[in-house]
Design a protein around this motif. Sequence first.
Motif, PDB file in Angstrom:
ATOM      1  N   GLU A 262      43.001  41.660  29.800  1.00  0.00           N
ATOM      2  CA  GLU A 262      44.148  41.495  28.904  1.00  0.00           C
ATOM      3  C   GLU A 262      44.930  42.810  28.887  1.00  0.00           C
ATOM      4  OE1 GLU A 262      44.341  38.955  24.970  1.00  0.00           O
ATOM      5  OE2 GLU A 262      43.593  40.969  24.536  1.00  0.00           O
ATOM      6  N   THR A 263      46.160  42.782  29.346  1.00  0.00           N
ATOM      7  CA  THR A 263      46.920  44.015  29.542  1.00  0.00           C
ATOM      8  C   THR A 263      47.136  44.768  28.238  1.00  0.00           C
ATOM      9  OG1 THR A 263      48.093  42.850  31.330  1.00  0.00           O
ATOM     10  CG2 THR A 263      48.971  44.974  30.641  1.00  0.00           C
ATOM     11  N   ARG A 264      47.427  44.059  27.175  1.00  0.00           N
ATOM     12  CA  ARG A 264      47.776  44.710  25.910  1.00  0.00           C
ATOM     13  C   ARG A 264      46.597  45.436  25.303  1.00  0.00           C
ATOM     14  NH1 ARG A 264      47.415  43.049  20.765  1.00  0.00           N
ATOM     15  NH2 ARG A 264      46.781  40.961  21.433  1.00  0.00           N
ATOM     16  N   THR A 265      45.394  44.841  25.384  1.00  0.00           N
ATOM     17  CA  THR A 265      44.219  45.406  24.710  1.00  0.00           C
ATOM     18  C   THR A 265      43.238  46.087  25.656  1.00  0.00           C
ATOM     19  OG1 THR A 265      42.920  43.380  24.917  1.00  0.00           O
ATOM     20  CG2 THR A 265      44.383  43.580  22.988  1.00  0.00           C
ATOM     21  N   GLY A 266      43.306  45.778  26.962  1.00  0.00           N
ATOM     22  CA  GLY A 266      42.320  46.293  27.906  1.00  0.00           C
ATOM     23  C   GLY A 266      41.010  45.533  27.882  1.00  0.00           C
ATOM     24  N   ARG A 267      40.961  44.420  27.189  1.00  0.00           N
ATOM     25  CA  ARG A 267      39.729  43.637  27.080  1.00  0.00           C
ATOM     26  C   ARG A 267      39.527  42.803  28.338  1.00  0.00           C
ATOM     27  NH1 ARG A 267      38.403  38.451  24.780  1.00  0.00           N
ATOM     28  NH2 ARG A 267      40.634  38.135  24.424  1.00  0.00           N
ATOM     29  N   VAL A 268      38.303  42.826  28.891  1.00  0.00           N
ATOM     30  CA  VAL A 268      37.977  41.972  30.027  1.00  0.00           C
ATOM     31  C   VAL A 268      37.724  40.566  29.501  1.00  0.00           C
ATOM     32  CG1 VAL A 268      36.330  41.520  31.883  1.00  0.00           C
ATOM     33  CG2 VAL A 268      37.018  43.877  31.382  1.00  0.00           C
ATOM     34  N   VAL A 269      38.588  39.641  29.878  1.00  0.00           N
ATOM     35  CA  VAL A 269      38.471  38.270  29.366  1.00  0.00           C
ATOM     36  C   VAL A 269      37.773  37.343  30.352  1.00  0.00           C
ATOM     37  CG1 VAL A 269      40.478  38.507  27.876  1.00  0.00           C
ATOM     38  CG2 VAL A 269      40.790  37.657  30.210  1.00  0.00           C
ATOM     39  N   ARG A 270      37.638  37.771  31.597  1.00  0.00           N
ATOM     40  CA  ARG A 270      36.928  36.968  32.569  1.00  0.00           C
ATOM     41  C   ARG A 270      36.400  37.864  33.683  1.00  0.00           C
ATOM     42  NH1 ARG A 270      40.179  31.960  32.720  1.00  0.00           N
ATOM     43  NH2 ARG A 270      40.376  32.787  30.620  1.00  0.00           N
ATOM     44  N   ARG A 271      35.145  37.652  34.064  1.00  0.00           N
ATOM     45  CA  ARG A 271      34.564  38.334  35.224  1.00  0.00           C
ATOM     46  C   ARG A 271      33.683  37.337  35.932  1.00  0.00           C
ATOM     47  NH1 ARG A 271      32.216  44.502  35.744  1.00  0.00           N
ATOM     48  NH2 ARG A 271      31.494  44.313  37.899  1.00  0.00           N
ATOM     49  N   CYS A 272      34.031  37.014  37.169  1.00  0.00           N
ATOM     50  CA  CYS A 272      33.337  35.940  37.879  1.00  0.00           C
ATOM     51  C   CYS A 272      33.295  36.266  39.370  1.00  0.00           C
ATOM     52  CB  CYS A 272      34.034  34.605  37.635  1.00  0.00           C
ATOM     53  SG  CYS A 272      35.824  34.641  37.909  1.00  0.00           S
ATOM     54  N   THR A 273      32.591  35.407  40.110  1.00  0.00           N
ATOM     55  CA  THR A 273      32.419  35.604  41.551  1.00  0.00           C
ATOM     56  C   THR A 273      32.760  34.309  42.267  1.00  0.00           C
ATOM     57  OG1 THR A 273      30.642  37.193  41.148  1.00  0.00           O
ATOM     58  CG2 THR A 273      30.805  36.279  43.362  1.00  0.00           C
ATOM     59  N   THR A 274      33.448  34.442  43.400  1.00  0.00           N
ATOM     60  CA  THR A 274      33.756  33.290  44.236  1.00  0.00           C
ATOM     61  C   THR A 274      33.324  33.586  45.664  1.00  0.00           C
ATOM     62  OG1 THR A 274      35.503  31.696  44.805  1.00  0.00           O
ATOM     63  CG2 THR A 274      36.119  34.031  44.774  1.00  0.00           C
ATOM     64  N   GLU A 275      33.613  32.682  46.584  1.00  0.00           N
ATOM     65  CA  GLU A 275      33.138  32.824  47.956  1.00  0.00           C
ATOM     66  C   GLU A 275      33.786  34.037  48.622  1.00  0.00           C
ATOM     67  OE1 GLU A 275      36.962  31.565  48.114  1.00  0.00           O
ATOM     68  OE2 GLU A 275      35.403  30.430  47.090  1.00  0.00           O
ATOM     69  N   PRO A 276      33.149  34.597  49.657  1.00  0.00           N
ATOM     70  CA  PRO A 276      33.685  35.801  50.301  1.00  0.00           C
ATOM     71  C   PRO A 276      34.982  35.526  51.050  1.00  0.00           C
ATOM     72  CG  PRO A 276      31.808  34.963  51.533  1.00  0.00           C
ATOM     73  CD  PRO A 276      31.865  34.166  50.262  1.00  0.00           C
ATOM     74  N   PHE A 277      35.933  36.420  50.888  1.00  0.00           N
ATOM     75  CA  PHE A 277      37.128  36.455  51.721  1.00  0.00           C
ATOM     76  C   PHE A 277      37.702  37.861  51.609  1.00  0.00           C
ATOM     77  CE2 PHE A 277      39.029  35.606  47.612  1.00  0.00           C
ATOM     78  CZ  PHE A 277      40.314  36.123  47.651  1.00  0.00           C
ATOM     79  N   PHE A 278      38.791  38.120  52.329  1.00  0.00           N
ATOM     80  CA  PHE A 278      39.389  39.450  52.325  1.00  0.00           C
ATOM     81  C   PHE A 278      40.899  39.304  52.287  1.00  0.00           C
ATOM     82  CE2 PHE A 278      41.223  43.139  54.518  1.00  0.00           C
ATOM     83  CZ  PHE A 278      40.690  44.160  53.723  1.00  0.00           C
ATOM     84  N   ALA A 279      41.572  40.281  51.686  1.00  0.00           N
ATOM     85  CA  ALA A 279      43.036  40.306  51.672  1.00  0.00           C
ATOM     86  C   ALA A 279      43.526  41.731  51.472  1.00  0.00           C
ATOM     87  CB  ALA A 279      43.587  39.403  50.576  1.00  0.00           C
ATOM     88  N   PHE A 280      44.672  42.024  52.040  1.00  0.00           N
ATOM     89  CA  PHE A 280      45.397  43.247  51.700  1.00  0.00           C
ATOM     90  C   PHE A 280      46.340  42.995  50.529  1.00  0.00           C
ATOM     91  CE2 PHE A 280      44.752  44.096  56.355  1.00  0.00           C
ATOM     92  CZ  PHE A 280      43.981  45.238  56.219  1.00  0.00           C
ATOM     93  N   HIS A 281      47.042  41.842  50.563  1.00  0.00           N
ATOM     94  CA  HIS A 281      48.202  41.686  49.697  1.00  0.00           C
ATOM     95  C   HIS A 281      48.141  40.437  48.817  1.00  0.00           C
ATOM     96  CE1 HIS A 281      49.856  44.149  53.120  1.00  0.00           C
ATOM     97  NE2 HIS A 281      50.035  44.918  52.065  1.00  0.00           N
TER      98      HIS A 281
END
Length: 461
Positions: A262-281
């Motif tokens: 959450e940008t305003r408070t800095g609170r982490v509202v979600r932390r999860c894992t999905t399948e492997p992939f890679f990206a630059f952008h």
Amino acid sequence: MTSYSKGFRTLPLERHVESLPVRGRIPDWLDGTLIRNGPACFEDSRPALRHWFDGLAMVHAFTFDGARVSYRNRYLDSSARRSVATTGVLRHGQFATDPCGSFFGRVFSSFFRREEVPNANVNIARIGGRTLALTEVPLAVQFDPATLRTVGVTPLGERETRHATAHPHVDPETGDAITFALKFGRHSEYRVYRHGDSPEVVCSIPWRLPGYVHSFAVTARHVVLVVFPFVVDPLALLLRRKPFIENYRWRPELGTGIVVVETRTGRVVRRCTTEPFFAFHHVNAWDEGDDVVFEVSAYDDASVIDSLYLDRLTARGSIPLARIRRYRVSHDAVTFAPVGSASLELPRINSAAHARPHSYCYGVGSHDEHGGDFLDQLVKLDARTGTATTWYEPGRYPGEAVFVPAPDGTAEDSGVLLSVVLNPGDDNSFLLVLDASSLREIARVVVPHAIPFGFHGLYTT
């Protein structure tokens, strides 16, 4: 050697051309400057630079004034550039070239002293009224947008952070710049920053094996950090005598981590894992109720980094191709779907659609579905239908397409695309001006030399 090898050849000249030849007609309302950044010196150092991302930074400016287009280019006055220019010896490690043997040893010695100027060859941004050249360290290089003269160094993180994004975002609510940087150590952490008068930490996110992260995304309310399983043990950075990126390993069993803050408070509202992939952008991100949606130019793995070593790029071969994926992060699941099938890298959108659902995305792709002739076409992707429109000329190699909105336009794609195109047959480049709606050519502006392949740029008025 490939036909596009001239895009990885050193450009020794710095010049100012008052008026370039124009074929076609420049729109009357186009009255700003396109500033481009990228590597332009590859062969002149000992040891030789090894990777596309290592080349020494040069900025280029195309200024529109009625029917006239002027051009200026200049090397960034970095510590690495001065070392090579005066002695021919590279004394500062880069992405995949490290004369010091140990990247981490160099990091903790001289490279990040404030008097050192990094080789900021990736992006251009405006932060706090300053025009900055950026790379993947938490120091930006300020330069004069009119003369391209290097002015000084601006910190974008704390002294103890070592790796950072070259892709800042604007907070849609406050207008502040948002960035992140990574602190390596026994307890590594990603730090998200808000930039007012000075960098302010919004949130710190602990990470045991930090992954290589080039960009991130923001929505109206959230920061979205995606950590791919291309990871490094910080101890390896300290002990191995290898360049920075060669300490990273592909670990697909770790999956891809997603953190929503959450940008305003800095609170982490979600932390999860999905399948492997890679990206630059990242392309864009937005909120849909309680869900967060983001789009990326995705690869199946991180092998694209190895494909961009200069010896491989200049030999006959193919490169992995990115394709757009749309991810949805809900309370209990992460799902994704492809957006069309066209290859697309260096994605850009109309900035008016930033942090909300967009209709169109622009980028570079490959006419050959296997990437056999590098990146040789421009792509407009309809994000609603997955349909792609392309601009292609055999033997031409376009760069990132920067969207400039028409002042009286009402549609999202009302405007033009600006792309610097390498024309190896004539040993030069040209600035291509396309109608963003149809990808019809409006004009091309011929440069008297070949401009090496760059990365990112900024249109400013």
